[in-house]
Design a protein around this motif. Sequence first.
Motif, mmCIF file in Angstrom:
data_model
loop_
_atom_site.group_PDB
_atom_site.id
_atom_site.type_symbol
_atom_site.label_atom_id
_atom_site.label_comp_id
_atom_site.label_asym_id
_atom_site.label_seq_id
_atom_site.Cartn_x
_atom_site.Cartn_y
_atom_site.Cartn_z
ATOM 1 N N ILE A 156 3.417 0.033 -9.931
ATOM 2 C CA ILE A 156 2.267 0.070 -9.140
ATOM 3 C C ILE A 156 1.878 1.275 -8.575
ATOM 4 C CG2 ILE A 156 1.287 -0.911 -7.053
ATOM 5 C CD1 ILE A 156 3.126 -3.373 -8.001
ATOM 6 N N LEU A 157 2.834 2.133 -7.951
ATOM 7 C CA LEU A 157 2.616 3.277 -7.317
ATOM 8 C C LEU A 157 2.594 4.495 -8.118
ATOM 9 C CD1 LEU A 157 4.983 2.460 -4.275
ATOM 10 C CD2 LEU A 157 2.508 2.361 -4.548
ATOM 11 N N SER A 158 2.668 4.455 -9.354
ATOM 12 C CA SER A 158 2.454 5.447 -10.532
ATOM 13 C C SER A 158 0.971 5.535 -10.953
ATOM 14 C CB SER A 158 3.620 5.682 -11.513
ATOM 15 O OG SER A 158 3.496 4.567 -12.166
ATOM 16 N N ASN A 159 0.541 4.304 -10.803
ATOM 17 C CA ASN A 159 -1.075 4.128 -11.280
ATOM 18 C C ASN A 159 -1.992 4.986 -10.284
ATOM 19 O OD1 ASN A 159 -3.541 2.615 -11.547
ATOM 20 N ND2 ASN A 159 -2.546 1.482 -12.873
ATOM 21 N N GLN A 160 -2.644 5.788 -10.864
ATOM 22 C CA GLN A 160 -3.530 6.751 -10.139
ATOM 23 C C GLN A 160 -4.713 5.911 -9.495
ATOM 24 O OE1 GLN A 160 -4.650 10.086 -12.751
ATOM 25 N NE2 GLN A 160 -2.493 10.732 -12.830
ATOM 26 N N ARG A 161 -5.178 4.711 -10.050
ATOM 27 C CA ARG A 161 -6.339 4.057 -9.463
ATOM 28 C C ARG A 161 -5.587 3.309 -8.170
ATOM 29 N NH1 ARG A 161 -10.426 0.713 -12.980
ATOM 30 N NH2 ARG A 161 -11.468 2.963 -13.367
ATOM 31 N N VAL A 162 -4.588 2.604 -8.623
ATOM 32 C CA VAL A 162 -3.944 1.673 -7.687
ATOM 33 C C VAL A 162 -2.980 2.296 -6.370
ATOM 34 C CG1 VAL A 162 -2.285 -0.235 -7.471
ATOM 35 C CG2 VAL A 162 -3.616 -0.236 -9.147
ATOM 36 N N ALA A 163 -2.409 3.201 -6.615
ATOM 37 C CA ALA A 163 -1.795 3.742 -5.594
ATOM 38 C C ALA A 163 -2.501 4.136 -4.160
ATOM 39 C CB ALA A 163 -0.831 4.969 -6.107
ATOM 40 N N PRO A 164 -3.579 4.983 -4.467
ATOM 41 C CA PRO A 164 -4.126 5.122 -3.209
ATOM 42 C C PRO A 164 -4.461 4.286 -2.163
ATOM 43 C CG PRO A 164 -5.090 6.343 -5.042
ATOM 44 C CD PRO A 164 -4.359 5.313 -5.660
ATOM 45 N N ALA A 165 -4.611 2.971 -2.752
ATOM 46 C CA ALA A 165 -4.833 1.940 -1.881
ATOM 47 C C ALA A 165 -3.770 1.295 -0.923
ATOM 48 C CB ALA A 165 -5.162 0.506 -2.721
ATOM 49 N N PHE A 166 -2.571 2.174 -1.300
ATOM 50 C CA PHE A 166 -1.313 1.602 -0.460
ATOM 51 C C PHE A 166 -1.045 2.983 0.277
ATOM 52 C CE2 PHE A 166 -0.969 -1.655 -3.632
ATOM 53 C CZ PHE A 166 -1.151 -2.712 -2.881
ATOM 54 N N SER A 167 -2.006 3.855 0.724
ATOM 55 C CA SER A 167 -1.314 5.125 1.707
ATOM 56 C C SER A 167 -2.443 5.206 2.598
ATOM 57 C CB SER A 167 -1.110 6.210 0.441
ATOM 58 O OG SER A 167 -2.592 6.581 0.046
ATOM 59 N N LYS A 168 -1.749 6.041 3.583
ATOM 60 C CA LYS A 168 -2.617 6.438 4.708
ATOM 61 C C LYS A 168 -3.134 5.078 5.452
ATOM 62 C CE LYS A 168 -3.395 10.965 2.868
ATOM 63 N NZ LYS A 168 -4.303 12.146 2.291
ATOM 64 N N GLY A 169 -2.532 4.010 5.439
ATOM 65 C CA GLY A 169 -3.178 3.156 6.289
ATOM 66 C C GLY A 169 -1.929 2.229 7.062
ATOM 67 N N ARG A 170 -2.145 0.949 7.264
ATOM 68 C CA ARG A 170 -1.262 0.039 7.841
ATOM 69 C C ARG A 170 -1.041 -1.184 7.105
ATOM 70 N NH1 ARG A 170 1.555 2.371 11.628
ATOM 71 N NH2 ARG A 170 2.175 0.222 12.183
ATOM 72 N N PRO A 171 0.486 -1.233 6.955
ATOM 73 C CA PRO A 171 0.824 -2.665 6.310
ATOM 74 C C PRO A 171 0.763 -3.730 7.217
ATOM 75 C CG PRO A 171 2.826 -1.394 6.871
ATOM 76 C CD PRO A 171 1.611 -0.773 7.365
ATOM 77 N N GLU A 172 0.647 -5.070 6.498
ATOM 78 C CA GLU A 172 0.853 -6.329 7.113
ATOM 79 C C GLU A 172 0.124 -6.558 8.482
ATOM 80 O OE1 GLU A 172 1.917 -8.212 5.254
ATOM 81 O OE2 GLU A 172 3.757 -7.637 4.057
ATOM 82 N N VAL A 173 -0.962 -6.422 8.351
ATOM 83 C CA VAL A 173 -1.803 -6.566 9.509
ATOM 84 C C VAL A 173 -2.273 -8.113 9.744
ATOM 85 C CG1 VAL A 173 -4.045 -5.842 11.034
ATOM 86 C CG2 VAL A 173 -2.621 -4.204 9.742
ATOM 87 N N SER A 174 -2.027 -8.999 10.801
ATOM 88 C CA SER A 174 -2.546 -10.232 11.041
ATOM 89 C C SER A 174 -3.610 -10.355 12.124
ATOM 90 C CB SER A 174 -1.026 -10.867 11.475
ATOM 91 O OG SER A 174 -0.162 -10.946 10.529
ATOM 92 N N ILE A 175 -4.442 -11.411 11.949
ATOM 93 C CA ILE A 175 -5.522 -11.615 12.668
ATOM 94 C C ILE A 175 -5.584 -13.205 12.715
ATOM 95 C CG2 ILE A 175 -8.067 -11.666 12.963
ATOM 96 C CD1 ILE A 175 -8.078 -9.821 10.449
ATOM 97 N N PHE A 176 -5.588 -13.555 13.906
ATOM 98 C CA PHE A 176 -5.597 -14.957 14.523
ATOM 99 C C PHE A 176 -7.058 -15.249 15.500
ATOM 100 C CE2 PHE A 176 -1.323 -14.141 13.744
ATOM 101 C CZ PHE A 176 -0.652 -15.380 13.216
#
Length: 371
Positions: free
Chosen positions: A176-196
């Motif tokens: 997943i993280l070696s895929n040049q199209r997919v990997a940027p979607a998981f960088s420079k952001g925040r994981p596991e954000v919840s909304i209620f």
Amino acid sequence: MQQKVQTAPTIKTPPQLSEGLWFNLNENSYHSDIALGSGDIRSLAKCAIFYWQTSWMNPLRKERKEESYLLFGRALHKLVLEGPDAFKSSYFCKPHEADYPHALITADDIKRELKQLDIKTTGLKPELAQRLKQANPAAEIFDDILAAFDLELTRTGATALPRDMYADVVAAARFILSNQRVAPAFSKGRPEVSIFWIENGVPMKARLDYVKIGKDQGRPLGLVTDLKHFSNSLGQPPERAVIRSIAETRLDIQSAAYFKGIARIPEFIAAGKIFGAENINPEWLQLLGSIAPEDWSFNWAFYMRDAPIALLRSTTPTSPMIKAATMEVNRALASYSEHMKEYGTDWVFVDPIPDITISAEDLPRWMTAGV
């Protein structure tokens, strides 16, 4: 003696988290909240009783054991979304005999060592092991390795992964993280954000795998990426198989429900309804709160467990697919409200077909062919 008929156990209403934007919320707290998640809404869209059957309202609901594929998915999420350090502190590779070639595994292994030391070889395995350790404290016994591992799990609260699964998780994350199209979607952001939030009186929740902010000509854009497994039993090209997965598992309903929660983010940030954000840059939060609902995109990052395949597919709140799915979400929420009003927590299945007579139109064509 006349037996008493046992009554159904009483139900307890689980605690509800406050409306707002939640960071660093643990998985158990999220899932135990009674608010409707996307899976609940997909169940309601099929049949209201399907939702009730697995909900907190069913006093006879059985806790489901975690299947191996769910454990794999949780571990992969931790590694991809939060990184190697978070993964290594949460998941340990269970010791395997192959990793300890000199360890004594069976009772016969221990007896062989005792015999070489001219020590009695009768008794149960724990006795044999204790006898050998008294004579040779350096003896490596596999049961001791497993016991030490279990103690470390208890001390740290980590989860054990079988050796093969651990290797598969690491390999899948690498794909997943070696895929040049997919990997940027998981960088420079925040994981596991919840909304209620409350939607027309119905409590709802969303857990966004990964949230990041982009820009287009100075205008902030929001991007949510959801990590999803897909299978390909029909052997289709992967780019077609993921579209089939979206349709069959109704991921359109998931994203439509999530867009409703995302639209509340500016309101929650402006009102200070933010939880667990002590270590988050206030400027990032302010920018997040400035993103208009129509300026968000929703990605699915699809992966296959047993193949080095990762694909990214995206949708927006204004796409025809999401507009249609939003209508289904609204119908599901209306169904929930109607059932709560009519039955409280003790829901009843009502056949939606008024006429019980089976007609030719109800049947597959082959059943009435030639008539």
